[in-house]
Write an enzyme that holds these catalytic residues in place. Structure first.
Site, mmCIF file in Angstrom:
data_model
loop_
_atom_site.group_PDB
_atom_site.id
_atom_site.type_symbol
_atom_site.label_atom_id
_atom_site.label_comp_id
_atom_site.label_asym_id
_atom_site.label_seq_id
_atom_site.Cartn_x
_atom_site.Cartn_y
_atom_site.Cartn_z
ATOM 1 N N LYS A 105 -12.236 2.535 -19.132
ATOM 2 C CA LYS A 105 -11.772 1.445 -19.926
ATOM 3 C C LYS A 105 -10.999 0.088 -19.404
ATOM 4 C CE LYS A 105 -8.183 1.476 -22.658
ATOM 5 N NZ LYS A 105 -7.531 -0.122 -22.385
ATOM 6 N N ASP A 106 -10.145 0.631 -18.397
ATOM 7 C CA ASP A 106 -9.416 -0.316 -17.517
ATOM 8 C C ASP A 106 -10.307 -0.720 -16.104
ATOM 9 O OD1 ASP A 106 -6.936 -0.502 -19.245
ATOM 10 O OD2 ASP A 106 -7.056 1.631 -18.741
ATOM 11 N N GLY A 150 -8.089 9.883 -24.554
ATOM 12 C CA GLY A 150 -8.656 9.097 -23.407
ATOM 13 C C GLY A 150 -7.770 9.635 -22.125
ATOM 14 N N HIS A 151 -6.522 9.621 -22.277
ATOM 15 C CA HIS A 151 -5.688 10.032 -21.231
ATOM 16 C C HIS A 151 -6.096 11.880 -20.867
ATOM 17 C CE1 HIS A 151 -2.876 7.107 -22.717
ATOM 18 N NE2 HIS A 151 -3.137 6.836 -21.669
ATOM 19 N N SER A 159 -3.208 3.205 -26.260
ATOM 20 C CA SER A 159 -1.933 3.447 -26.633
ATOM 21 C C SER A 159 -1.454 2.409 -27.873
ATOM 22 C CB SER A 159 -0.954 3.644 -25.694
ATOM 23 O OG SER A 159 -1.233 4.779 -24.990
ATOM 24 N N ARG A 160 -2.198 1.050 -27.366
ATOM 25 C CA ARG A 160 -1.792 -0.205 -28.211
ATOM 26 C C ARG A 160 -2.548 -0.066 -29.782
ATOM 27 N NH1 ARG A 160 -1.439 -2.501 -22.968
ATOM 28 N NH2 ARG A 160 0.747 -3.302 -22.587
ATOM 29 N N GLN A 179 -8.908 -2.548 -13.301
ATOM 30 C CA GLN A 179 -7.796 -1.836 -12.803
ATOM 31 C C GLN A 179 -8.296 -0.756 -11.572
ATOM 32 O OE1 GLN A 179 -4.234 -0.251 -14.780
ATOM 33 N NE2 GLN A 179 -5.215 1.569 -14.757
ATOM 34 N N MET A 194 1.116 5.711 -18.679
ATOM 35 C CA MET A 194 2.296 5.205 -19.311
ATOM 36 C C MET A 194 2.914 5.988 -20.595
ATOM 37 S SD MET A 194 2.493 1.162 -18.404
ATOM 38 C CE MET A 194 1.528 0.663 -19.892
ATOM 39 N N GLN A 254 4.305 -4.313 -14.553
ATOM 40 C CA GLN A 254 3.233 -4.815 -15.070
ATOM 41 C C GLN A 254 3.106 -5.633 -16.320
ATOM 42 O OE1 GLN A 254 1.728 -0.821 -14.739
ATOM 43 N NE2 GLN A 254 0.381 -1.262 -16.794
#
Length: 304
Positions: free
Chosen positions: A173-174, A60-61, A210-211, A177, A54, A85
């Site tokens: 991490k997800d 991480g990405h 990102s948060r 998901q 996103m 989402q």
């Protein structure tokens, strides 16, 4: 993307001109252009890796991009803040967006092709079909965010249709998901292999997200205690404690002592599932979610 641009990109990959050298990634916004480029690469014998994101990219990405670059001839990164989402009270409108910065980072990491669609490209007027993977999406994150995984599964399936890659890369991490995506791929016989890569952390242990950009200085220090509580669980198991209730109690005690942490859940599940365990007898994932101020964060760790 015009046909000659597609051919030029494929030729560059096949002759190794892009390998090991930074080059500006090609950016497409139309799903049909992306599909043509990926199919052309695969027809030429190239392996293709897709990294769905996103945006608001962090290390991480970029570790996922690096993994795709290592394994594949053509690396595709999607950048799309997916509205389906987010629930109405969540942060869709203020979610960080900086495409120019993201493209600069992707250039440094050798990404070949970026898919940056508008919302209207991903969700056309009149679209009604969604994907629900069932009970797997109902616990943990699904309990707190009932429509979240339906939105995730639907957009990921759309991305798999626009970019029929051989491999897709997601971060540990997800955790839930990744299980949802793997379930969807199995159930719907999607011909793509899911790669799950390790969580990347800040020096103090905070999982990159990102948060994290939302956090104030004090909140940032408090957030680091989330990973510390996971490490505490790991240490307790290593020292011989296997009772989940006892381990959870010590984790919760640590987090109660931390200013600004509103703990939502701590879950112990058998690795590769969301099945709760009461005793650590084998590979187990400890997952948690908490609000730090107004920012909701998740994290997990394999133990046992």
């Amino acid at each position: 993307m015009r046909a000659n641009a597609i051919n030029d990109l494929g030729a560059a990959v096949r002759t190794g001109q892009r390998k090991g050298a930074a080059a500006t990634p090609q950016v497409v916004s139309a799903g049909t252009s992306l599909r043509e480029a990926v199919l052309a690469a695969r027809a030429a014998g190239d392996t293709v890796g897709l990294v769905p994101t996103m945006g608001a990219l962090h290390e991480g990405h970029l570790s996922l991009v690096d993994a795709a670059r290592t394994e594949c001839d053509l690396t595709v990164v999607s950048i799309f803040v997916n509205p389906s989402q987010f629930s109405p009270q969540e942060d869709f409108a203020r979610y960080p967006r900086d495409l120019d910065r993201d493209l600069s980072l992707l250039e440094e990491h050798g990404c070949d092709l970026v898919f940056a669609p508008a919302v209207e490209e991903m969700y056309r007027s009149g679209d009604t079909t969604t994907i629900d993977v069932g009970p797997l999406a109902e616990a943990l994150e699904g309990k707190s965010r009932p429509t979240h995984f339906r939105g995730v599964a639907t957009v990921v399936m759309k991305l798999f249709q626009f970019a029929p890659a051989g491999y897709a890369y997601f971060g540990q991490k997800d955790y839930q998901q990744t299980l949802v995506v793997e379930q969807m791929v199995r159930d719907l016989a999607v011909p793509i292999e899911i790669r799950v890569c390790p969580t990347v952390r800040e020096p103090d242990g905070l999982a990159m997200s990102s948060r994290n950009a939302y956090l104030s200085g004090g909140e940032r220090r408090s957030a680091a205690q989330l990973s510390q509580s996971l490490r505490l669980a790991e240490q307790l198991v290593a020292s011989g404690e296997h009772d989940v209730a006892a381990i959870r109690a010590k984790m919760e005690e640590l987090l109660r002592r931390t200013d600004g942490v509103d703990l939502e859940y701590v879950a112990f599940v058998a690795d590769g599932t969301i099945t709760p365990v009461t005793t650590i007898n084998g590979p187990t994932v400890v997952a948690l979610a908490a609000k730090i101020g107004k920012t909701r964060l998740i994290d997990n760790l394999r133990i046992g």
